[in-house]
Write an enzyme that holds these catalytic residues in place. Structure first.
Site, PDB file in Angstrom:
ATOM      1  CG  ASN A 155       4.255   0.312  -2.762  1.00 16.41           C
ATOM      2  OD1 ASN A 155       3.159   0.115  -2.258  1.00 16.41           O
ATOM      3  ND2 ASN A 155       4.529   1.377  -3.477  1.00 16.41           N
ATOM      4  CD  GLU A 251      -4.620   7.752  -2.885  1.00 14.80           C
ATOM      5  OE1 GLU A 251      -3.712   8.075  -3.692  1.00 14.80           O
ATOM      6  OE2 GLU A 251      -5.169   8.547  -2.119  1.00 14.80           O
ATOM      7  CB  CYS A 285       2.774   5.256  -6.113  1.00 13.66           C
ATOM      8  SG  CYS A 285       2.546   5.864  -4.455  1.00 13.66           S
TER       9      CYS A 285
HETATM   10  P1  NAP Z   1      -1.524  -4.672  -7.561  1.00 14.31           P
HETATM   11  O1  NAP Z   1      -0.933  -5.842  -8.233  1.00 14.31           O
HETATM   12  O2  NAP Z   1      -2.612  -3.939  -8.249  1.00 14.31           O
HETATM   13  O3  NAP Z   1      -2.044  -5.213  -6.144  1.00 14.31           O
HETATM   14  C1  NAP Z   1      -2.627  -4.359  -5.203  1.00 14.31           C
HETATM   15  C2  NAP Z   1      -3.641  -5.146  -4.401  1.00 14.31           C
HETATM   16  O4  NAP Z   1      -4.719  -5.525  -5.249  1.00 14.31           O
HETATM   17  C3  NAP Z   1      -3.088  -6.442  -3.811  1.00 14.31           C
HETATM   18  O5  NAP Z   1      -3.654  -6.638  -2.529  1.00 14.31           O
HETATM   19  C4  NAP Z   1      -3.597  -7.480  -4.786  1.00 14.31           C
HETATM   20  O6  NAP Z   1      -3.722  -8.755  -4.230  1.00 14.31           O
HETATM   21  C5  NAP Z   1      -4.971  -6.904  -5.101  1.00 14.31           C
HETATM   22  N1  NAP Z   1      -5.595  -7.430  -6.307  1.00 14.31           N
HETATM   23  C6  NAP Z   1      -5.008  -7.895  -7.428  1.00 14.31           C
HETATM   24  N2  NAP Z   1      -5.964  -8.314  -8.306  1.00 14.31           N
HETATM   25  C7  NAP Z   1      -7.167  -8.089  -7.719  1.00 14.31           C
HETATM   26  C8  NAP Z   1      -8.520  -8.304  -8.106  1.00 14.31           C
HETATM   27  N3  NAP Z   1      -8.836  -8.825  -9.292  1.00 14.31           N
HETATM   28  N4  NAP Z   1      -9.498  -7.972  -7.245  1.00 14.31           N
HETATM   29  C9  NAP Z   1      -9.203  -7.438  -6.052  1.00 14.31           C
HETATM   30  N5  NAP Z   1      -7.937  -7.214  -5.617  1.00 14.31           N
HETATM   31  C10 NAP Z   1      -6.935  -7.520  -6.451  1.00 14.31           C
HETATM   32  O7  NAP Z   1      -0.425  -3.603  -7.166  1.00 14.31           O
HETATM   33  P2  NAP Z   1       0.994  -3.840  -6.440  1.00 14.31           P
HETATM   34  O8  NAP Z   1       1.923  -4.455  -7.419  1.00 14.31           O
HETATM   35  O9  NAP Z   1       0.822  -4.494  -5.115  1.00 14.31           O
HETATM   36  O10 NAP Z   1       1.411  -2.339  -6.156  1.00 14.31           O
HETATM   37  C11 NAP Z   1       2.066  -1.572  -7.077  1.00 14.31           C
HETATM   38  C12 NAP Z   1       1.181  -0.492  -7.664  1.00 14.31           C
HETATM   39  O11 NAP Z   1       0.550   0.244  -6.627  1.00 14.31           O
HETATM   40  C13 NAP Z   1       1.966   0.517  -8.457  1.00 14.31           C
HETATM   41  O12 NAP Z   1       1.271   0.842  -9.636  1.00 14.31           O
HETATM   42  C14 NAP Z   1       2.016   1.726  -7.517  1.00 14.31           C
HETATM   43  O13 NAP Z   1       2.201   2.944  -8.158  1.00 14.31           O
HETATM   44  C15 NAP Z   1       0.692   1.641  -6.863  1.00 14.31           C
HETATM   45  N6  NAP Z   1       0.683   2.387  -5.599  1.00 14.31           N
HETATM   46  C16 NAP Z   1      -0.036   3.551  -5.501  1.00 14.31           C
HETATM   47  C17 NAP Z   1      -0.014   4.282  -4.323  1.00 14.31           C
HETATM   48  C18 NAP Z   1      -0.806   5.541  -4.144  1.00 14.31           C
HETATM   49  O14 NAP Z   1      -1.031   5.936  -3.006  1.00 14.31           O
HETATM   50  N7  NAP Z   1      -1.246   6.202  -5.203  1.00 14.31           N
HETATM   51  C19 NAP Z   1       0.757   3.821  -3.267  1.00 14.31           C
HETATM   52  C20 NAP Z   1       1.479   2.642  -3.409  1.00 14.31           C
HETATM   53  C21 NAP Z   1       1.427   1.924  -4.579  1.00 14.31           C
HETATM   54  P3  NAP Z   1      -2.583  -9.892  -4.452  1.00 14.31           P
HETATM   55  O15 NAP Z   1      -1.356  -9.351  -3.828  1.00 14.31           O
HETATM   56  O16 NAP Z   1      -3.140 -11.047  -3.736  1.00 14.31           O
HETATM   57  O17 NAP Z   1      -2.461 -10.077  -5.925  1.00 14.31           O
END
Ligand code: NAP
Length: 476
Positions: A155, A251, A285
């Site tokens: 994002n 995060e 987020c």
């Molecule tokens: P996500 O699906 O958890 O993916 C985040 C990262 O993790 C991607 O690079 C993804 O790779 C990787 N990943 C997925 N499965 C994994 C595994 N088993 N082992 C290691 N890495 C893995 O999250 P998203 O949909 O991209 O982002 C949305 C979420 O992020 C929301 O919940 C949002 O609130 C949160 N967020 C939090 C913050 C903060 O600073 N607190 C900031 C921004 C977003 P792939 O893309 O290859 O699947």
């Protein structure tokens, strides 16, 4: 130069741009058109990347060199800001005006990280404060923790990568980065800027490919001392469970609440909240999700808020005047729609939106969802917010605290006492007063409590996490 063509992007491994013979397509979330192709890496490349990072750290870079590289990247981002914004916009489907803000923020992240590289220091220990320490001189130095494994979400594909790789370099740590598969081009662009800025081989390695394969290497390899993860809760907490001997900094998400008190400036509040509930289609987020309004100003707030929501321009993220673009995928759009339906079935009223405009979900405001509706309890991560009246401040504070999340929350009030009470009572990593809780400046400590995470980012805080304190005692 990083690219084999403008369309194809190689991976960065040990200072070389690597093609693997297999490609992953990157497509526009708006219309599915191809944006580029990225070389696909896997476990083998991940292991080689950790080797390269570990080797790089055998020859530490002095602080002034690390700072100079970081400053050069900030300048290059400024010079190539339009190109950077267009990459972010194209691959994430982020409206250009939001993408331009992200680029400016990434410059700020690099600038702040450079300050950390020049000022990283330990502290003096007053050794003679106890009898045991008499005749001794003691201080701490901060040493790099070791190789950092970084995993980033789709994002904020530029600035959230910056929040990992810039502090890591400031701390003196080499990095193996795995950006989100949907948005690898911004990360590789940043890697190109770092390489062009004089980063020696191995200090930054970027791999795109199957998350679990690359993630497993980062978890299993003992040379990776810290994993910094931004993304969804289930993935993050699982990583932490699997790597009990590493620092695993998370995060994660939020279901961001905002309280609007009776003494708030209603028009100003409505303007801020309309912008911050729907920017990037709610895929931040800390997107405003749950708005609690004192019953005495509820109707006035609703009357001010809805026209501002309806005035937002939905459309092509590549258009300069678009406010709200697509969700990252059709399945995400359909999930958010189903949550709106669930709220409606449970007795909520859809005040505006709740339907598609072309293929895009319109900004949606849902009034009085049931307490157990997804929109009341879970992270929506879409262009939807809820409105609900409350009777007392205590009730609003309890509602705000009533989910498993704790990243940021906000309150609008002109009473100092009310603001102070909220700041003390809200169980969140950050509280904004008379500002939407979507606000973030990149030097701030930023992170959550409860299910929202276990760390703080912002270069000064991230550098602390990425270094160990080493004590030195000298007999005088
Ligand atoms: P996500 O699906 O958890 O993916 C985040 C990262 O993790 C991607 O690079 C993804 O790779 C990787 N990943 C997925 N499965 C994994 C595994 N088993 N082992 C290691 N890495 C893995 O999250 P998203 O949909 O991209 O982002 C949305 C979420 O992020 C929301 O919940 C949002 O609130 C949160 N967020 C939090 C913050 C903060 O600073 N607190 C900031 C921004 C977003 P792939 O893309 O290859 O699947």
């Amino acid at each position: 130069m990083a690219t084999t063509t403008a369309f194809d992007r190689a991976l960065l491994l040990n200072g070389e741009w690597l093609e693997t013979g297999e490609w992953l397509d990157v497509r526009s979330p708006y219309d599915g058109s191809p944006i580029g192709r990225v070389a696909r890496g896997g476990a083998d490349e991940a292991r080689r990347a950790v080797d390269a990072a570990a080797r790089a750290m055998e020859e530490p870079l002095p602080g002034h060199k690390r700072a100079e590289i970081l400053v050069r990247v900030a300048a290059a981002l400024g010079n190539r800001a339009d190109e950077a914004a267009r990459i972010v916009s194209a691959e994430a489907g982020k409206p250009l005006k939001a993408a331009r803000i992200e680029v400016a923020r990434a410059m700020s992240t690099y600038t702040m990280a450079a300050v950390q590289a020049r000022t990283l220091t330990g502290e003096m220990i007053p050794m003679d404060a106890s009898q045991a320490g008499e005749g001794k001189f003691g201080f701490t130095v901060r040493v790099p923790i070791g190789v950092v494994g970084a995993i980033s979400p789709f994002n904020f594909p530029l600035n959230l990568v910056a929040h990992k790789i810039a502090p890591a370099l400031a701390a003196g740590c080499a990095v193996v980065l795995k950006p989100a598969s949907q948005t690898p081009l911004s990360a590789l662009f940043l890697a190109e800027l770092e390489a062009d800025a004089g980063l020696p081989p191995g200090w930054l390695n970027v791999l795109v490919g199957p998350a679990s394969e690359i993630g497993d290497v980062l978890v299993d390899d003992e040379r990776v001392k810290l994993i910094t993860f931004t993304g969804s809760g289930p993935v993050g907490w699982k990583l932490r469970e699997r790597a009990p001997r590493k620092r695993v900094n998370l995060e994660l998400g939020n279901a961001t609440p905002v309280i609007v008190e009776s003494d708030a400036d209603i028009d100003a509040t409505a303007t801020k909240l309309a912008a911050n509930a729907f920017s990037f289609a709610g895929q931040s987020c800390i997107s405003v999700q749950r708005i609690y309004v004192h019953h005495s100003v509820y109707d006035a707030f609703k009357a001010a808020f809805l026209p501002r929501v309806e005035a937002l321009k939905v459309g092509d993220p590549g258009d300069e005047d678009t406010d709200v673009g697509p969700l990252i995928s059709e399945s995400e759009r359909d999930r958010v729609l189903s949550w709106i339906e669930q709220a409606r079935d449970g007795g909520a009223t859809i005040l505006t939106g709740g339907e598609l405009e072309g293929t895009l979900l319109k900004p949606t405001v849902v009034e009085r969802p049931a307490p157990d509706a997804h929109l009341s309890c879970d992270e929506a991560f879409g262009p939807v917010c809820t409105l609900q009246p409350y009777e007392s401040l205590d009730e609003a504070l309890a509602l705000s605290n009533g989910t498993r999340y704790g990243l940021q929350a906000g309150i609008f009030t002109t009473s100092l006492a009310t603001a102070a009470k909220a700041a003390q009572t809200l169980e969140f990593g950050g509280i904004t007063v008379n500002e939407a809780p979507t606000f973030r400046a990149d030097q701030m400590p930023y992170g959550g409590v409860k299910d929202s995470g276990n760390t703080r980012e912002g270069p000064a805080w991230a550098v602390r996490e990425m270094t160990e304190e080493r004590l030195v005692v000298v007999q005088l």
